[in-house]
Design an enzyme around this catalytic site. Sequence first.
Site, PDB file in Angstrom:
ATOM      1  N   GLU A   1       0.033   5.736  12.555  1.00  0.00           N
ATOM      2  CA  GLU A   1      -1.318   5.246  12.824  1.00  0.00           C
ATOM      3  C   GLU A   1      -1.362   3.737  13.078  1.00  0.00           C
ATOM      4  OE1 GLU A   1      -5.477   5.165  10.326  1.00  0.00           O
ATOM      5  OE2 GLU A   1      -4.110   6.838  10.008  1.00  0.00           O
ATOM      6  N   ASP A   2      -0.548   2.982  12.353  1.00  0.00           N
ATOM      7  CA  ASP A   2      -0.710   1.526  12.339  1.00  0.00           C
ATOM      8  C   ASP A   2       0.494   0.720  12.806  1.00  0.00           C
ATOM      9  OD1 ASP A   2      -3.280   1.868  11.326  1.00  0.00           O
ATOM     10  OD2 ASP A   2      -2.609   1.774   9.246  1.00  0.00           O
TER      11      ASP A   2
ATOM     12  N   HIS B   1       3.079   7.288   5.481  1.00  0.00           N
ATOM     13  CA  HIS B   1       1.824   7.881   5.954  1.00  0.00           C
ATOM     14  C   HIS B   1       1.062   7.045   6.988  1.00  0.00           C
ATOM     15  CE1 HIS B   1      -0.104   5.348   2.872  1.00  0.00           C
ATOM     16  NE2 HIS B   1      -1.215   5.511   3.569  1.00  0.00           N
ATOM     17  N   ASP B   2       1.220   5.744   7.007  1.00  0.00           N
ATOM     18  CA  ASP B   2       0.497   4.914   7.974  1.00  0.00           C
ATOM     19  C   ASP B   2       1.366   4.449   9.149  1.00  0.00           C
ATOM     20  OD1 ASP B   2      -2.088   4.972   6.983  1.00  0.00           O
ATOM     21  OD2 ASP B   2      -1.774   3.261   5.652  1.00  0.00           O
TER      22      ASP B   2
ATOM     23  N   ASP C   1      -3.363   8.325  -1.175  1.00  0.00           N
ATOM     24  CA  ASP C   1      -3.714   7.242  -0.248  1.00  0.00           C
ATOM     25  C   ASP C   1      -5.120   6.737  -0.533  1.00  0.00           C
ATOM     26  OD1 ASP C   1      -3.983   5.561   2.039  1.00  0.00           O
ATOM     27  OD2 ASP C   1      -4.588   7.268   3.282  1.00  0.00           O
TER      28      ASP C   1
ATOM     29  N   HIS D   1       0.820  -1.221   0.000  1.00  0.00           N
ATOM     30  CA  HIS D   1       0.000   0.000   0.000  1.00  0.00           C
ATOM     31  C   HIS D   1       0.856   1.274   0.000  1.00  0.00           C
ATOM     32  CE1 HIS D   1      -3.032   2.966   0.843  1.00  0.00           C
ATOM     33  NE2 HIS D   1      -2.567   3.151   2.069  1.00  0.00           N
TER      34      HIS D   1
END
Length: 180
Positions: A58-59, A54-55, A117, A30
Amino acid sequence: MTKIFEAIDFAQKAHSGQFRKGTPIPYIIHPLEVMKILLQFTDDENVIIAGILHDTLEDTETREEEILQLFGQEVLTLVKNATEAEKDKSWEERKQHTLEYLSQTNDKRVLLLTCADKLNNINSIINDYNQIGEEIWKRFKRGKEQQKWYYTSLAEIYLNKDKANPLFQKFYQKVLSFFK
């Protein structure tokens, strides 16, 4: 360009062992797809690096300090602005917050990053829908109607921000044709 390769390596390690929702696809695909989209629409290395990362906040277990130290304040700010706020909130509250934030920001780099995204996300949904049909919606916390609301709202926001932007146009057309 070296920093881009460093970001790929960092993201690969951060997302190690993670998979795309309901698939055997390693999650790192991704952020790499987001990078690929961004490379078509910008030459801003910091935006591209933020797309790769970018993630991570968050993840993964990644801390802001790590991104700051390795990639600088500008990349950290972009990643934070693309990170979904307050994971303890409901899906609706988080998505509404994202829509409000994107409606209010005029930072074209954040808009490019988040649109890349979302474009990869909708492309993945469409590909999986073509394989398994309506079963796709069982993978998500909310079903087809809520996803339609979210993605069409995003598409309208991006297009309202800049009707001439080819990335925003592409996302808008993709979302409208899928959810028609």
